[in-house]
Design a protein around this motif. Structure first.
Motif, PDB file in Angstrom:
ATOM      1  N   CYS A  28       8.896  12.093  19.191  1.00 56.67           N
ATOM      2  CA  CYS A  28       8.592  11.758  20.730  1.00 56.67           C
ATOM      3  C   CYS A  28       9.535  10.154  21.281  1.00 56.67           C
ATOM      4  O   CYS A  28       9.618  11.042  22.836  1.00 56.67           O
ATOM      5  CB  CYS A  28       6.730  10.675  20.579  1.00 56.67           C
ATOM      6  N   PHE A  52       2.273   5.851  21.832  1.00 58.21           N
ATOM      7  CA  PHE A  52       1.868   7.237  20.907  1.00 58.21           C
ATOM      8  C   PHE A  52       1.882   6.589  19.558  1.00 58.21           C
ATOM      9  O   PHE A  52       2.497   6.075  18.865  1.00 58.21           O
ATOM     10  CB  PHE A  52       3.146   7.873  21.385  1.00 58.21           C
ATOM     11  N   PHE A  75      -2.145   7.910  22.677  1.00 57.45           N
ATOM     12  CA  PHE A  75      -2.134   9.300  22.397  1.00 57.45           C
ATOM     13  C   PHE A  75      -1.653   9.305  20.829  1.00 57.45           C
ATOM     14  O   PHE A  75      -0.971   8.441  20.857  1.00 57.45           O
ATOM     15  CB  PHE A  75      -0.798   9.914  23.173  1.00 57.45           C
ATOM     16  N   ALA A  84       3.921  15.311  22.662  1.00 61.59           N
ATOM     17  CA  ALA A  84       3.252  14.064  23.029  1.00 61.59           C
ATOM     18  C   ALA A  84       4.008  13.402  24.338  1.00 61.59           C
ATOM     19  O   ALA A  84       3.499  12.828  25.448  1.00 61.59           O
ATOM     20  CB  ALA A  84       2.795  12.828  22.286  1.00 61.59           C
TER      21      ALA A  84
END
Lengths: 544, 290, 180, 380
Positions: free
Chosen positions: A148, A223, A383, A405
Motif C-alpha cells: 500500500c 490503512f 481502510f 487499498a
C-alpha cells in the motif's frame, strides 16, 4: 529514280512513349478499398487474471526474452513490489489459469518470476516525486502495508508507515523459513520499496484502537494491515511455552536467531496449514522426530502441495484426519488423545467418528491459525487490508489487497469514485490503459504457431541434503532453461512483437515496434493480420 | 519460424492491385525476399497482370516483363539465354504464372523449357481457377469446386492435374510444392530453388478469397487447412533424390472441414464429400502418408 | 542459256547432282542456278531438279519446261515419268541404264543416250545393288558427251555437296568420264 | 570480291551470322529448315557466338526471341506459313513492346489443304501488326536485307520481317557476293538498347495501360513507322557505302516509258523481268515495279512512279478473301488521289506454288485490252 524527301533521322519526338512503367504503385492509395480496419488492442491473459495482483506476466516475459531486463522488472513492479519473494513463496494462481495448462502444461511462471525478481533485487526502483500535500498513515509493515505504501508513494503521496517489530516485512521476515524465502531476499526487496521514497518508517510502534483513532484525525487516510495478532488454540489447550508452544512464535525465533532449542526429541505439530508445515520442517532441521497432526486428510489440508510433499520427504510423519480431543501432561511429556475425523466443515468444525487413538509426545506446537484484533475493525473511515482483513492468505493476496487499498485511497483523496476497471475479472492495473478488457481464452490462440513442449523440470535439493540446513530447496534454473520456458509463453493478448501480422500482411502496411502500427493509406482491410495473430491483439473494426 | 529474423527489405511497392487477402500478392512478396534483387520476373496473363500496377506505375522493384498467356517459360528461356550471353549468369529469371498459364495454356512452353533444362525458376501460383477473368474452371480446379463454368460443381472425374509429377517427369533440378501458410517450408524451398541450377519449379497453393468464396481474413487459414487436410501435400524433389514430403500433419483434418470453410464447396452433399475424402485418402496412401 | 532437267527418285541424289552441276558451271565462269521441285522428301518417290546456265545473271525462276538436256537417274523412271516432255529439238536425254538407247522410243525429236552408270557406282562401292548412288558419276558421263562443263570443275564441286565417300565419288566420276 | 553459290536459305543464315545476334530461337518448318540447320551448324561449330534455343513450337520460338530482345540482346528467328500464323499473338506483343526482333519468313501457303509450296498468304495476313516487312528477290538481296533489317529495326524500335519465297528462293542455289565480317561490323553497330531488363535499373515492361494511354502508344507506333522511311533510306545509303550495292523501297525495271507496268513482290520478280524483256522484244512497252518494303508501304514513291502509266497489273501472291489482293489494295490506295490514275488490275497468281512461266506473263500483257479492272483476275 525519283525520290520523295523524307525526314532523315528519328527524333525523340517520333518515339515518344514506350510501354514501360517507371513509377511506383504508391500513387494508388488502396486504403480507400477498405470496409474494416485493423486496430491494435491488447487484451488480458488468463494468468494475469489468475494473479491476485494482476501482474502482466506475458509482458515481462516478452521483455525478458528481448533481453531487456530493466523493462521486465519495470512491468513486474508496476503490479507487485515483491517479485523475488513471490517467485519463491507464491502458489502461482496464474499457472493454474495458464492457457498452456491443458495443451502441454502450464508455463513455469514462478521460476521466471523468481529469475526476473532476483535481477530486480539489484535494480532499485526510480524515486517517486511528491505530488500531493496529503499524507497517509499505513499501519503494519507486512506485505500488505508495504505494498500500500509503495503504490501510494508511487502515486506521489507521503506515507507514514508504522510497524510494531524492529524490522519491516511481517511474515516475510518473521514467518517464512529461509529454505522457502531467504531473509536476504525479503530484506533487499523491502529496501528497494523504500528506495521509491516518500515513505517514512516508524518501527517499534504498537498500534491499538486508540492509536488508529488518533491517526485517523491526523492523516488524510489510514490503512490498517496489522496481520493476525493472536494464536488460535484448541479449547482445552493453552500455550505454556513449556510443553505447548506457539508455532508462529517459534518460527519468528528461528528467523531471528537462526535456531530454536526445545527440550525433547519427539515433537508434534498441530495444524495442517503452511505454518504447521513450516515449523515442523524447521524443527526437523534440528534433527528431531516430528509429527503433524491435522483434522483434514493430507490431500485436503490447506498447506501448499510442495510443502506437504517436501515435509514427507524430509521424514515428517503426518497423522491426518485426527482431532486433538484431550491432552495430559505426564512425567514423560504429553499424552494426546486423538479422535478420528470424517470431514471438516467450512467453519473448521470437525465431524468426528468413533475412532480413538493415543499418542505420546515431548512437545506440542500449536499452529492452527491466528486471530485478529477485532476492536480495530469497527473503526469507520479507515481502510483495512492484508491478513488482518482477509484472514490468513498468501503473500500475493496481501500485496493485492495493499495495492487495491492504495488505489482506493488515491481515488478518494482525488475525489474520484474508485472502481475496479473490470468488476467481472477483479482486474485492475494501475497504469496501463486498455479500452477493452477481454480475457483471451485458449480458443483465441492461433495454435498453428506453436508446437507442444513440456515445461522445464525443476531441480530440488534431495531430502538428505536439506534436513540439516535452511538452504533454498528449489535450485535456480539456468538462464538457458528460463529462456526456454519463457519462450513457451503464448503471450495471450499481449503483443510480443512476433511480427506474424507483419509477415502475413499482403499490403506491407504493418510496422511492429513495441506495438503494431498500421499504414491506413494502403491497408485494404483484409483482416489476415487479425486472423493470424497468434494471440489476438489485433481487432477488425468497421471503418467509417 | 521467427518472423523477426525475416528481412525488412521489400521488393514490392504498396498500392498493388491485388484483392484484399490475396495469396498471390503475399506469395510474391516473400518469394522476392528470398530471391533478392538479382531477380527478374516474366509474367504471363494472370491476376498478377493487374496486380503489378497500371502503366506507368509498377508494383515490383525488380524488372518485370509481361508476356502473352502461353509463353512464359519460352520467354524466360530467351531472357536467360540473353543474360548468359551478356555474362550475367547469376540473375534469377523467374516465371511467375497462374494455374491457367501453367497447367493449361502454358504447359507446352513449360514442358519445352523443362526438357531443355533451361536455367530458370518457374513459379506457379495456383488459385485453382481462372480468377482474373472471373472464376472459370481450369485443369487445376479441384473436383467438386464451383466455378462460373462449372456452376453445379466441377465433375468428380476431373481430377486436378498432377503438375508436380508432370514436371518431375522432365527430371529438372528442383521441384516443390509450397504455400505461404507454411513460411518455413516456403522460405526453405525458395532458397533451395534459388541455389539450384537448371530448371526449377515451385507450385504454390495460393488462396483467392473471391474465387474460393472465403472471407479475405481467412486466406492464410484456408491455405493451411488445405495442407492439414491433405488436399495439398507439401513436398519436393531434388534431382537425383526421391520425392520427399516436407511436412506431414500429426493427423489429417477431415476434408469436410476444409471444404465447408469455403463457399465454392457449399453445394456439396454428404455423399460427395465422402467420395472426395476417399479420393484424398487414396492420394495420401499413394504417397505413403496414410 | 542452257537448261537441264534431272529426273530421279528420292534418295538417288538428283538434287545434289543438280547442285554439283550448277556449281561446276559457276566454277567454269558461268552464271548458274539449281533448284528442285520438292514434294515432301520421301525415299523412292519421283523428284525433278533443274539447272540453268547462262553468261548473265539468271532471273527466271520457273521450272524448266524446255530443257536442253535431261538426265534420268534410273532407266525405270523413263517408263513411268514423261522424261522427254518439252525437250528442245536435238536435245539430249541421258539415261542411266544397261539397255540400249534404242529401247527408249520418245515422241520428241531428241537424242537418247544410255550408260550403265550403276555398274561404275557399284564398282566404287557407291550405294547398294538395289540402289546404287550414281549422281556424281553420271555427271562425268554428261561432261564427256556434252562437253559443256569441265571435269575439273565437277571434281572441285563434288566435295561441297557430298558428305561421305568423296574420293570414291571422284574416282567414279573420272572413270565414268573416261568410259563415256 | 568473294563470290560463291549458295541456297537462298544459306544466304539468310550468312546474313544472320554477319549480324552477330546473341540469341536465336527457332522451330523447323519447311521451307525454312535450311536456315536454322545452317545457323545451328554455325553456333555448334563456334563460328557464331550465340545461344541457339531449339524450342518446341513456333509460339515458343518467337516468345524466346521476345524474351531475349527484352533482355537487351539482338534476337533472331525464322519460320514459315503455319509457324508464322502460330506466332501471330506474340508478333503483336513484340511490336507493342517496341522490340527490334528480326524474323525471316520463308513464304509458304497455309492450309487447309496441306501445301508446302510458296505463296505470300502467310506474311500478307500478318501485315497489320506493327512489323516492318521486306520481300526479297534473290539470295543476295536476302543476305543484304537481313543486315539492313537489324539496322533499321534497332533504330525505329519496331520489329522487322524479311520474306524469302519458299523453294524458288530458299532452295535455289545461286551466286552470292559474300560480305566480310569487317564490312558487316562497319555497317551494323552493336545493339545498345536504352530500355531493357536490367536488375540495376528495374523497370516493368507491359503493365496494363488504359485507353487514354494505349491510344497514344499506338499512335507512337504509327509515328515510328512514318519516321522509319528516313531510317531505311539512311540504311540503304550506308549499305551502299559499305558494300557498293544499292537498295531502295521499290525497284523499277524498264519503267520510264512503260505503258504496262507489272507490280510484284518477292522472288517471282525475276521471272517477270524476263517477261518484260520478251514483251519489249515484241514491241510492247512493258515495265516492272518491284516492291521491297510492304511495311512501311512507300505509297508516295509508288504514286510518283505509277501515276502517269496506262495499265498497272498488280501480281498478287495472296488474297484478302472478299476484298482484293493485299498488294493491289495498297497500290490502289497510293494512287487514289491521282486525277488520271492508271487502270489497275487485281491479278492473283501462283498460290500454293502454282508455277508461273514467262509465257503466261507475256500473254497477260498482250491481252491487257481485255482485262477488267472491276474484278479480281485469276489465271485460266
Amino acid at each position: 529514280m525519283e525520290s520523295v524527301d523524307y525526314q532523315n533521322v528519328i527524333s525523340d519526338k517520333d518515339i515518344r512513349r514506350f510501354p514501360i512503367s517507371i513509377t511506383t504503385t504508391e500513387v494508388n492509395l488502396t486504403g480507400s478499398w477498405r470496409f474494416y480496419k485493423p486496430e491494435f488492442k491488447e487484451k488480458i491473459s488468463p494468468c494475469s487474471v489468475g494473479c491476485p495482483a494482476n501482474t502482466n506476466i506475458p509482458k515481462y516475459i516478452h521483455y525478458l526474452l528481448k533481453n531487456d531486463m530493466d523493462r521486465a522488472v519495470e512491468v513486474l513492479r508496476r503490479e507487485n513490489p515483491f517479485p523475488a519473494t513471490c517467485g519463491r513463496v507464491c502458489p502461482h494462481f496464474c499457472q493454474s489459469k495458464c492457457n498452456r495448462k491443458d495443451y502441454d502444461g502450464a508455463v513455469e511462471i514462478k521460476q521466471i518470476e523468481r529469475f526476473v525478481g532476483d535481477y530486480a533485487l539489484k535494480v532499485p526502483p526510480k524515486k517517486a516525486k511528491v505530488l500531493s500535500s496529503k499524507k497517509v498513515a499505513v499501519v503494519g509493515g507486512g506485505p500488505a502495508g508495504l505494498s500500500c505504501a509503495y503504490f501510494l508513494a508511487l502515486g506521489g503521496y507521503r506515507v507514514d508507515l508504522f510497524e510494531k517489530e524492529r524490522f519491516l516485512g511481517g511474515l516475510l521476515i518473521y514467518g517464512i523459513p529461509d529454505y522457502r524465502l531467504p531473509k536476504e531476499v525479503a530484506t533487499k526487496e523491502i529496501e528497494n520499496i523504500l528506495e521509491v521514497g516518500n515513505i517514512n518508517v516508524n518501527l517499534g510502534v504498537d498500534v491499538n484502537k486508540e492509536k488508529v483513532e488518533e491517526l485517523k484525525k491526523n492523516y488524510d487516510a489510514v490503512f490498517v494491515a496489522l496481520g493476525l495478532s493472536e494464536d488460535k488454540t484448541p479449547g482445552n489447550v493453552a500455550i505454556d511455552n513449556e510443553h505447548v508452544f506457539s508455532g508462529y512464535e517459534l518460527l519468528k525465533e528461528i528467523k531471528v536467531n537462526g535456531r530454536v532449542d526445545l527440550d525433547g526429541d519427539n515433537i508434534s505439530v498441530l495444524g495442517g496449514g503452511n505454518v504447521a508445515f513450516d515449523i515442523a520442517r524447521s524443527i526437523r532441521r534440528a534433527g528431531k522426530d516430528v509429527n503433524i497432526i491435522c483434522m483434514e486428510t493430507l490431500e485436503t489440508s490447506p498447506a501448499f502441495e510442495d510443502e506437504k510433499k517436501e515435509a514427507i520427504e524430509e521424514g515428517i510423519k503426518v497423522v491426518d484426519s485426527r482431532f486433538l480431543q484431550n491432552l495430559k501432561i505426564t512425567d514423560r511429556g504429553l499424552h494426546l488423545q486423538l479422535r478420528g475425523v470424517d470431514k471438516v466443515l467450512d467453519n473448521y468444525e470437525p465431524v468426528l467418528n468413533d475412532y480413538v487413538e493415543y499418542m505420546d509426545t515431548d512437545i506440542l506446537i500449536v499452529a492452527i491459525g491466528r486471530k485478529r484484533e477485532e476492536s480495530i475493525l469497527g473503526i469507520e473511515g479507515v481502510f483495512f487490508g492484508g491478513d488482518f482483513y482477509n484472514g490468513a492468505k498468501t503473500v500475493i493476496e496481501a500485496v493485492a489487497s495493499g495495492k487495491k487499498a492504495a488505489f482506493e485511497i488515491m481515488a478518494k483523496l482525488e475525489g474520484k469514485e474508485f472502481k475496479l476497471m473490470n468488476e467481472d475479472d477483479q482486474f485492475f492495473r494501475s497504469t496501463d490503459d486498455f479500452d477493452e478488457y477481454k480475457v483471451i481464452p485458449f480458443e483465441r490462440i492461433n495454435i498453428n504457431y506453436f508446437s507442444e513442449q513440456k515445461p522445464i523440470k525443476l531441480s530440488r535439493l534431495a531430502a538428505n541434503e536439506r534436513v540439516n540446513n535452511f538452504n533454498e530447496i528449489v535450485m535456480k534454473p539456468s538462464l538457458e532453461k528460463i529462456l526456454r520456458e519463457a519462450k513457451r509463453c503464448f503471450s495471450c493478448g499481449v503483443c510480443n512483437e512476433c511480427k506474424t501480422c507483419w509477415f502475413f500482411c499482403p499490403d506491407m502496411c504493418i510496422d511492429v515496434h513495441e506495438k503494431v502500427d498500421f499504414d491506413y493509406s494502403f491497408c485494404k482491410g483484409c483482416g489476415v493480420c487479425s486472423e493470424e495473430c497468434p494471440r489476438g491483439v489485433i481487432d477488425m473494426v468497421e471503418d467509417k | 519460424m521467427d518472423f523477426r529474423e525475416v528481412t525488412n527489405i521489400e521488393y514490392m511497392n504498396q498500392g498493388d492491385f491485388a484483392c484484399p487477402g490475396c495469396g498471390a500478392g503475399l506469395s510474391m512478396r516473400h518469394a522476392l525476399k528470398v530471391l533478392g534483387d538479382k531477380t527478374l520476373i516474366v509474367m504471363p496473363a494472370s491476376c498478377w497482370s493487374i496486380i503489378s500496377g497500371v502503366f506507368p506505375t509498377a508494383a515490383l522493384q525488380v524488372p518485370l516483363m509481361h508476356v502473352p498467356f502461353a509463353t512464359a517459360a519460352a520467354v524466360a528461356s530467351g531472357v536467360k539465354n540473353a543474360f548468359r550471353k551478356k555474362g550475367q549468369e547469376d540473375v534469377n529469371v523467374v516465371c511467375w504464372a497462374g494455374d491457367g498459364g501453367t497447367f493449361d495454356i502454358g504447359l507446352q512452353a513449360l514442358s519445352g523449357a523443362a526438357e531443355r533444362k533451361e536455367d530458370i525458376i518457374y513459379v506457379c501460383y495456383d488459385n485453382e481457377a481462372y480468377m482474373n477473368t472471373g472464376i472459370q474452371r481450369s485443369s487445376a480446379t479441384p473436383p467438386g469446386a464451383w466455378t462460373t463454368t462449372t456452376p453445379t460443381g466441377n465433375p468428380l472425374i476431373y481430377e486436378k492435374k498432377d503438375m508436380f509429377n508432370i514436371v518431375v517427369s522432365h527430371n529438372p533440378a528442383y521441384v516443390a510444392t509450397a504455400t505461404i501458410a507454411y513460411p518455413d517450408d516456403f522460405y526453405q524451398k525458395f532458397e533451395k530453388a534459388k541455389n539450384a541450377k537448371g530448371f526449377r519449379f515451385i507450385h504454390l497453393l495460393s488462396a483467392c478469397p473471391p474465387g474460393w468464396r472465403i472471407d479475405s481474413k481467412d486466406s492464410v487459414k484456408t491455405m493451411r487447412l488445405a495442407v492439414e487436410s491433405g488436399v495439398f501435400v507439401l513436398m519436393e524433389k531434388e534431382q537425383g533424390k526421391p520425392t520427399k514430403v516436407t511436412y506431414k500433419p500429426d493427423r489429417f483434418v477431415p476434408i469436410k472441414e476444409y471444404l465447408l470453410s469455403q463457399g465454392r464447396y457449399k453445394h456439396l452433399d454428404k455423399d460427395t464429400i465422402n467420395k472426395l475424402q476417399i479420393m484424398i485418402n487414396e492420394h495420401l496412401a499413394s504417397l505413403g502418408l496414410l | 542459256m542452257i537448261e537441264i532437267r534431272f529426273h530421279g527418285r528420292g534418295g538417288q541424289g538428283a538434287v545434289i547432282a543438280s547442285k554439283i552441276l550448277a556449281y561446276a558451271y559457276f566454277l567454269d565462269g558461268y552464271h548458274s542456278q539449281a533448284f528442285p521441285t520438292y514434294g515432301a522428301e520421301r525415299r523412292g518417290a519421283p523428284v525433278a531438279a533443274y539447272v540453268r546456265v547462262d553468261d548473265k545473271f539468271i532471273n527466271v525462276r520457273s521450272p524448266v519446261v524446255n530443257p536442253d538436256y535431261v538426265i534420268v537417274m534410273s532407266g525405270k523412271l523413263a517408263d513411268t515419268v514423261d522424261v522427254s516432255s518439252g525437250i528442245k529439238e536435238n536435245g539430249l536425254i541421258l539415261i542411266n541404264s544397261e539397255l540400249n538407247a534404242d529401247y527408249y522410243n520418245f515422241e520428241e525429236k531428241c537424242r537418247v543416250m544410255c550408260f550403265d552408270v550403276s555398274g561404275i557406282a557399284l564398282k566404287y562401292g557407291l550405294g547398294t545393288k538395289i540402289m546404287p548412288i550414281i549422281n556424281v558419276p553420271i555427271l562425268g558421263v554428261f561432261s564427256k558427251i556434252t562437253n559443256s562443263v569441265s571435269l575439273e570443275s565437277l571434281k572441285r564441286a563434288t566435295p561441297r555437296f557430298v558428305s561421305t565417300g568423296i574420293d570414291k565419288n571422284i574416282e567414279a566420276l573420272e572413270e565414268a568420264y573416261n568410259l563415256a | 570480291m568473294n563470290k560463291d553459290m549458295m541456297l537462298g536459305s544459306e544466304a539468310v543464315a550468312l546474313g544472320v551470322k554477319l549480324s552477330r545476334p546473341k540469341v536465336i530461337s527457332a522451330y523447323p518448318i519447311t521451307p525454312q529448315t535450311h536456315i536454322i540447320e545452317k545457323l545451328s551448324e554455325m553456333v555448334d561449330g563456334g563460328e557464331l557466338d550465340a545461344s541457339f534455343i531449339r524450342v518446341e513450337s513456333e509460339l515458343s520460338a518467337i516468345s524466346a526471341a521476345l524474351g531475349a530482345s527484352q533482355a537487351g540482346v539482338r534476337a533472331f528467328t525464322a519460320t514459315s506459313s503455319h509457324g508464322l500464323a502460330l506466332m501471330h499473338e506474340i508478333l503483336h506483343w513484340i511490336a507493342g513492346s517496341r522490340l527490334p526482333v528480326v524474323l525471316v519468313n520463308a513464304n509458304r501457303a497455309i492450309g487447309s489443304p496441306w501445301n508446302i509450296w510458296t505463296d505470300q498468304s502467310d506474311s500478307m495476313s500478318q501485315r497489320d501488326l506493327g512489323w516492318m516487312q521486306v520481300y526479297c528477290e534473290t539470295a543476295q538481296e536476302a543476305l543484304d536485307t537481313v543486315l539492313q533489317a537489324f539496322y533499321v529495326a534497332e533504330k525505329v524500335l519496331l520489329p522487322i520481317m524479311v520474306m524469302i519465297d519458299g523453294f524458288i528462293l530458299s532452295h535455289t542455289l545461286e551466286e552470292v557476293i559474300i560480305p566480310s565480317q569487317e564490312q558487316a561490323d562497319k555497317f551494323l553497330p552493336p545493339y545498345k538498347p536504352e530500355y531493357f531488363l536490367d536488375v540495376d535499373n528495374p523497370l516493368s515492361f507491359g503493365n496494363a495501360a488504359k485507353g487514354d494511354v494505349f491510344y497514344h502508344l499506338r499512335e507512337d507506333m504509327q509515328c515510328s513507322m512514318e519516321a522509319s522511311f528516313g531510317v531505311i533510306r539512311e540504311a540503304h545509303n550506308r549499305f551502299d557505302e559499305a558494300f557498293g550495292r544499292k537498295y531502295d523501297f521499290v525497284e523499277g525495271y524498264c519503267l520510264d516509258d512503260a505503258e504496262i507496268v507489272f507490280v510484284i513482290a518477292g522472288a517471282l520478280t525475276g521471272t517477270i523481268r524476263v517477261a518484260v524483256d520478251k514483251l519489249r522484244d515484241l514491241g510492247i512497252k512493258a515495265g516492272l515495279l518491284k516492291i521491297r518494303y510492304f511495311r512501311p508501304f512507300p505509297a508516295d514513291i509508288i504514286k510518283e512512279l505509277l501515276k502517269t502509266k496506262e495499265h498497272v497489273i498488280v501480281l498478287n501472291r495472296s488474297v484478302s478473301f472478299g476484298s482484293a489482293g493485299q498488294l493491289t489494295q495498297e497500290v490502289k490506295n497510293a494512287l487514289y488521289y491521282e486525277p488520271n490514275k492508271p487502270n489497275i488490275y487485281d491479278y492473283i497468281l501462283s498460290l500454293g506454288g502454282k508455277d508461273v512461266f514467262v509465257e503466261d506473263i507475256v500473254n497477260l500483257a498482250k491481252d491487257v485490252g481485255n482485262l477488267k479492272t472491276s474484278k479480281m483476275l485469276w489465271r485460266e
